[in-house]
Design a protein around this motif. Structure first.
Motif, PDB file in Angstrom:
ATOM      1  N   VAL A 135     -58.475  -1.181 -14.954  1.00  0.00           N
ATOM      2  CA  VAL A 135     -58.178  -2.591 -15.187  1.00  0.00           C
ATOM      3  C   VAL A 135     -58.558  -2.881 -16.637  1.00  0.00           C
ATOM      4  CG1 VAL A 135     -58.593  -4.980 -14.546  1.00  0.00           C
ATOM      5  CG2 VAL A 135     -58.631  -3.184 -12.791  1.00  0.00           C
ATOM      6  N   ASP A 136     -57.559  -3.230 -17.434  1.00  0.00           N
ATOM      7  CA  ASP A 136     -57.669  -3.397 -18.889  1.00  0.00           C
ATOM      8  C   ASP A 136     -58.066  -2.071 -19.558  1.00  0.00           C
ATOM      9  OD1 ASP A 136     -56.720  -5.977 -19.008  1.00  0.00           O
ATOM     10  OD2 ASP A 136     -58.693  -6.914 -19.029  1.00  0.00           O
ATOM     11  N   CYS A 137     -57.821  -1.999 -20.859  1.00  0.00           N
ATOM     12  CA  CYS A 137     -58.000  -0.699 -21.512  1.00  0.00           C
ATOM     13  C   CYS A 137     -58.469  -0.785 -22.951  1.00  0.00           C
ATOM     14  CB  CYS A 137     -56.690   0.096 -21.445  1.00  0.00           C
ATOM     15  SG  CYS A 137     -55.295  -0.690 -22.290  1.00  0.00           S
ATOM     16  N   GLY A 138     -58.753  -1.988 -23.450  1.00  0.00           N
ATOM     17  CA  GLY A 138     -59.172  -2.070 -24.840  1.00  0.00           C
ATOM     18  C   GLY A 138     -58.055  -1.699 -25.798  1.00  0.00           C
ATOM     19  N   THR A 139     -58.429  -1.137 -26.937  1.00  0.00           N
ATOM     20  CA  THR A 139     -57.486  -0.812 -28.001  1.00  0.00           C
ATOM     21  C   THR A 139     -57.171   0.681 -28.022  1.00  0.00           C
ATOM     22  OG1 THR A 139     -59.152  -0.294 -29.680  1.00  0.00           O
ATOM     23  CG2 THR A 139     -58.617  -2.640 -29.340  1.00  0.00           C
ATOM     24  N   ASN A 140     -56.337   1.091 -28.960  1.00  0.00           N
ATOM     25  CA  ASN A 140     -56.076   2.522 -29.128  1.00  0.00           C
ATOM     26  C   ASN A 140     -57.375   3.295 -29.347  1.00  0.00           C
ATOM     27  OD1 ASN A 140     -53.273   2.537 -28.905  1.00  0.00           O
ATOM     28  ND2 ASN A 140     -52.955   2.064 -31.062  1.00  0.00           N
ATOM     29  N   HIS A 141     -58.302   2.703 -30.086  1.00  0.00           N
ATOM     30  CA  HIS A 141     -59.559   3.387 -30.388  1.00  0.00           C
ATOM     31  C   HIS A 141     -60.446   3.539 -29.155  1.00  0.00           C
ATOM     32  CE1 HIS A 141     -58.116   2.789 -34.377  1.00  0.00           C
ATOM     33  NE2 HIS A 141     -58.464   1.517 -34.453  1.00  0.00           N
ATOM     34  N   SER A 142     -60.098   2.826 -28.074  1.00  0.00           N
ATOM     35  CA  SER A 142     -60.882   2.892 -26.837  1.00  0.00           C
ATOM     36  C   SER A 142     -60.481   4.058 -25.944  1.00  0.00           C
ATOM     37  CB  SER A 142     -60.709   1.585 -26.041  1.00  0.00           C
ATOM     38  OG  SER A 142     -60.984   0.452 -26.820  1.00  0.00           O
ATOM     39  N   VAL A 143     -59.323   4.629 -26.188  1.00  0.00           N
ATOM     40  CA  VAL A 143     -58.774   5.625 -25.264  1.00  0.00           C
ATOM     41  C   VAL A 143     -59.725   6.798 -25.024  1.00  0.00           C
ATOM     42  CG1 VAL A 143     -56.892   7.284 -24.913  1.00  0.00           C
ATOM     43  CG2 VAL A 143     -56.376   4.932 -25.611  1.00  0.00           C
ATOM     44  N   PRO A 144     -60.376   7.377 -26.046  1.00  0.00           N
ATOM     45  CA  PRO A 144     -61.317   8.468 -25.758  1.00  0.00           C
ATOM     46  C   PRO A 144     -62.450   8.061 -24.819  1.00  0.00           C
ATOM     47  CG  PRO A 144     -60.787   8.410 -28.096  1.00  0.00           C
ATOM     48  CD  PRO A 144     -60.211   7.166 -27.502  1.00  0.00           C
ATOM     49  N   HIS A 145     -62.909   6.814 -24.922  1.00  0.00           N
ATOM     50  CA  HIS A 145     -63.981   6.346 -24.037  1.00  0.00           C
ATOM     51  C   HIS A 145     -63.480   6.252 -22.596  1.00  0.00           C
ATOM     52  CE1 HIS A 145     -66.521   5.317 -27.500  1.00  0.00           C
ATOM     53  NE2 HIS A 145     -65.418   4.833 -28.059  1.00  0.00           N
ATOM     54  N   LEU A 146     -62.236   5.823 -22.411  1.00  0.00           N
ATOM     55  CA  LEU A 146     -61.674   5.717 -21.069  1.00  0.00           C
ATOM     56  C   LEU A 146     -61.473   7.094 -20.451  1.00  0.00           C
ATOM     57  CD1 LEU A 146     -61.241   2.827 -22.180  1.00  0.00           C
ATOM     58  CD2 LEU A 146     -59.089   2.771 -20.931  1.00  0.00           C
ATOM     59  N   LEU A 147     -60.987   8.032 -21.246  1.00  0.00           N
ATOM     60  CA  LEU A 147     -60.777   9.386 -20.720  1.00  0.00           C
ATOM     61  C   LEU A 147     -62.107  10.066 -20.399  1.00  0.00           C
ATOM     62  CD1 LEU A 147     -57.856  10.554 -23.036  1.00  0.00           C
ATOM     63  CD2 LEU A 147     -57.718   9.703 -20.685  1.00  0.00           C
ATOM     64  N   ALA A 148     -63.136   9.779 -21.196  1.00  0.00           N
ATOM     65  CA  ALA A 148     -64.459  10.324 -20.892  1.00  0.00           C
ATOM     66  C   ALA A 148     -64.983   9.763 -19.573  1.00  0.00           C
ATOM     67  CB  ALA A 148     -65.434  10.005 -22.027  1.00  0.00           C
ATOM     68  N   ALA A 149     -64.709   8.489 -19.301  1.00  0.00           N
ATOM     69  CA  ALA A 149     -65.149   7.877 -18.050  1.00  0.00           C
ATOM     70  C   ALA A 149     -64.452   8.517 -16.849  1.00  0.00           C
ATOM     71  CB  ALA A 149     -64.875   6.380 -18.081  1.00  0.00           C
ATOM     72  N   LEU A 201     -54.824  -8.111 -27.488  1.00  0.00           N
ATOM     73  CA  LEU A 201     -54.971  -6.718 -27.888  1.00  0.00           C
ATOM     74  C   LEU A 201     -56.308  -6.100 -27.501  1.00  0.00           C
ATOM     75  CD1 LEU A 201     -53.180  -6.657 -31.357  1.00  0.00           C
ATOM     76  CD2 LEU A 201     -52.242  -6.370 -29.064  1.00  0.00           C
ATOM     77  N   ASP A 202     -57.344  -6.911 -27.338  1.00  0.00           N
ATOM     78  CA  ASP A 202     -58.633  -6.353 -26.906  1.00  0.00           C
ATOM     79  C   ASP A 202     -58.617  -5.978 -25.430  1.00  0.00           C
ATOM     80  OD1 ASP A 202     -58.362  -9.137 -26.588  1.00  0.00           O
ATOM     81  OD2 ASP A 202     -60.511  -9.454 -26.445  1.00  0.00           O
ATOM     82  N   HIS A 203     -57.568  -6.359 -24.724  1.00  0.00           N
ATOM     83  CA  HIS A 203     -57.409  -6.017 -23.309  1.00  0.00           C
ATOM     84  C   HIS A 203     -56.336  -4.953 -23.091  1.00  0.00           C
ATOM     85  CE1 HIS A 203     -59.732  -9.578 -21.799  1.00  0.00           C
ATOM     86  NE2 HIS A 203     -59.445  -9.968 -23.023  1.00  0.00           N
ATOM     87  N   ALA A 204     -55.278  -4.992 -23.890  1.00  0.00           N
ATOM     88  CA  ALA A 204     -54.114  -4.152 -23.604  1.00  0.00           C
ATOM     89  C   ALA A 204     -53.556  -3.431 -24.817  1.00  0.00           C
ATOM     90  CB  ALA A 204     -53.009  -5.006 -22.979  1.00  0.00           C
ATOM     91  N   GLY A 205     -54.234  -3.528 -25.962  1.00  0.00           N
ATOM     92  CA  GLY A 205     -53.694  -2.912 -27.170  1.00  0.00           C
ATOM     93  C   GLY A 205     -53.533  -1.410 -27.083  1.00  0.00           C
ATOM     94  N   GLY A 206     -54.351  -0.761 -26.255  1.00  0.00           N
ATOM     95  CA  GLY A 206     -54.277   0.690 -26.121  1.00  0.00           C
ATOM     96  C   GLY A 206     -53.403   1.164 -24.979  1.00  0.00           C
ATOM     97  N   ALA A 207     -52.665   0.261 -24.349  1.00  0.00           N
ATOM     98  CA  ALA A 207     -51.922   0.632 -23.135  1.00  0.00           C
ATOM     99  C   ALA A 207     -50.907   1.739 -23.391  1.00  0.00           C
ATOM    100  CB  ALA A 207     -51.230  -0.597 -22.551  1.00  0.00           C
ATOM    101  N   GLY A 208     -50.143   1.624 -24.473  1.00  0.00           N
ATOM    102  CA  GLY A 208     -49.116   2.629 -24.742  1.00  0.00           C
ATOM    103  C   GLY A 208     -49.696   4.005 -24.956  1.00  0.00           C
ATOM    104  N   LEU A 209     -50.752   4.088 -25.769  1.00  0.00           N
ATOM    105  CA  LEU A 209     -51.390   5.379 -26.037  1.00  0.00           C
ATOM    106  C   LEU A 209     -52.047   5.934 -24.780  1.00  0.00           C
ATOM    107  CD1 LEU A 209     -52.188   7.554 -28.087  1.00  0.00           C
ATOM    108  CD2 LEU A 209     -54.217   6.175 -28.630  1.00  0.00           C
ATOM    109  N   LEU A 210     -52.731   5.079 -24.023  1.00  0.00           N
ATOM    110  CA  LEU A 210     -53.394   5.550 -22.811  1.00  0.00           C
ATOM    111  C   LEU A 210     -52.377   6.069 -21.801  1.00  0.00           C
ATOM    112  CD1 LEU A 210     -55.985   5.877 -21.149  1.00  0.00           C
ATOM    113  CD2 LEU A 210     -55.656   3.529 -20.324  1.00  0.00           C
ATOM    114  N   MET A 211     -51.264   5.367 -21.637  1.00  0.00           N
ATOM    115  CA  MET A 211     -50.265   5.806 -20.668  1.00  0.00           C
ATOM    116  C   MET A 211     -49.722   7.192 -21.002  1.00  0.00           C
ATOM    117  SD  MET A 211     -49.837   3.739 -18.065  1.00  0.00           S
ATOM    118  CE  MET A 211     -48.154   3.977 -17.475  1.00  0.00           C
ATOM    119  N   GLN A 212     -49.704   7.532 -22.279  1.00  0.00           N
ATOM    120  CA  GLN A 212     -49.267   8.884 -22.661  1.00  0.00           C
ATOM    121  C   GLN A 212     -50.208   9.955 -22.113  1.00  0.00           C
ATOM    122  OE1 GLN A 212     -48.765   9.094 -26.919  1.00  0.00           O
ATOM    123  NE2 GLN A 212     -46.880   7.879 -26.895  1.00  0.00           N
TER     124      GLN A 212
END
Length: 309
Positions: A33-47, A68-79
């Protein structure tokens, strides 16, 4: 340590303990639920790894709204999530599929350099991987029902997610902001967010009331983390929304309107911090809330210019 399979992830946006995303794990499957920014993606994958699952086990990415602080990283994360579906509000989905307007709007506000520093390059999400959910529609995570309800007031493209398993809401920005540094002997300190450009006070109060009706045990805020004692916090939000509207009206028409609103908001938050015995000095409270005071003042100004809808 997670409760009800819900993991709080610090996205590391702006500062520690400011911006959260959540990972819900149910029977070996996961949903963000929510994903932060592109820079957040490594933190989400680590979790994901820390939770004992893999990116292929993530079935859903639910964004509360497209700020963008909620969904800015959605495109990168979905990859990185080969089996996930992106779940979005009907008004939000087009901006995730084609983020050009989001990019243009944010760049106009922040400038190209700050846009890259804070958010990176927004990537589109293929339309075939996006599921639009209407008010009251439920998505399933390994048999766990996650209900999405339309919650305007902060933004017209905002929905909140009811998790019946934990009897809690994932609230995005609709249930305000509550920073753990401000926790005191009376519990959490909370304030509404009127971030530009779609603040609507009556709609916001109605959205809060609609969530409170379910007697939730907790609210999972993006800014920041889970809070309980929901009736008290809801009442505080109602009072502050009314106070913020009164401040905007009192400052309207002045040449220094923005400065007037910001100063009055600062005084409002300090008064409430004192009443709640927040354990920080005034200057530290104002420093912690500086960005929110500025954005709330801007949002109230936009609300005035739109004719107080």
């Amino acid at each position: 340590m997670s409760l009800h399979g819900i993991h709080t992830i610090d996205t590391a946006f702006q500062r520690d303990h400011f911006d959260a995303a959540y990972l819900i794990v149910e029977d070996g499957r996961g949903a963000f639920v929510d994903c932060g920014t592109n820079h957040s993606v490594p933190h989400l994958l680590a979790a994901v790894q820390q939770a004992g699952i893999t990116p292929a086990d993530i079935d859903l990415l639910i964004v509360t709204h497209v700020h963008l602080d909620h969904a800015g990283g959605a495109g990168l994360l979905m990859q990185q999530l080969p089996n996930a579906t992106l779940v979005a509000h009907p008004r939000a989905a087009p901006h995730l599929i084609d983020p050009e307007k989001l990019i243009a709007g944010a760049t106009a506000v922040y400038g190209e350099e700050e846009m890259q520093r804070s958010y990176g390059t927004l990537l589109p999400v293929p339309e075939a991987r996006v599921r639009v959910v209407e008010d009251g529609e439920t998505v399933m995570l390994a048999g766990r029902a996650l209900e999405c309800i339309d919650t305007p007031g902060h933004a017209r493209h905002h929905h909140c997610i009811w998790d019946a398993r934990s009897r809690s809401w994932f609230t995005g920005d609709t249930f305000g902001l509550s920073y753990r540094e401000l926790d005191g002997p009376q519990g959490a300190f909370i304030l509404p967010t009127t971030t530009p450009v779609q603040f609507e006070p009556q709609a916001l109060k109605a959205s809060i009331a609609r969530m409170v009706e379910r007697a939730p045990e907790a609210m999972y805020l993006t800014h920041y983390g889970p809070v309980s004692d929901v009736p008290r916090l809801a009442q505080s939000l109602y009072e502050q929304i009314d106070a913020m509207v009164a401040i905007a009206d009192a400052c309207d028409g002045r040449a220094d309107r923005h400065r007037c609103i910001a100063a009055a908001l600062s005084a409002l938050y300090l008064e409430r911090a004192h009443a709640q015995q927040v354990p920080l000095a005034d200057e530290d409270v104002l420093r912690l809330l500086a960005m929110d005071i500025e954005l709330n003042a801007q949002g109230l100004g936009v609300w005035l210019d739109r004719g107080r809808p």
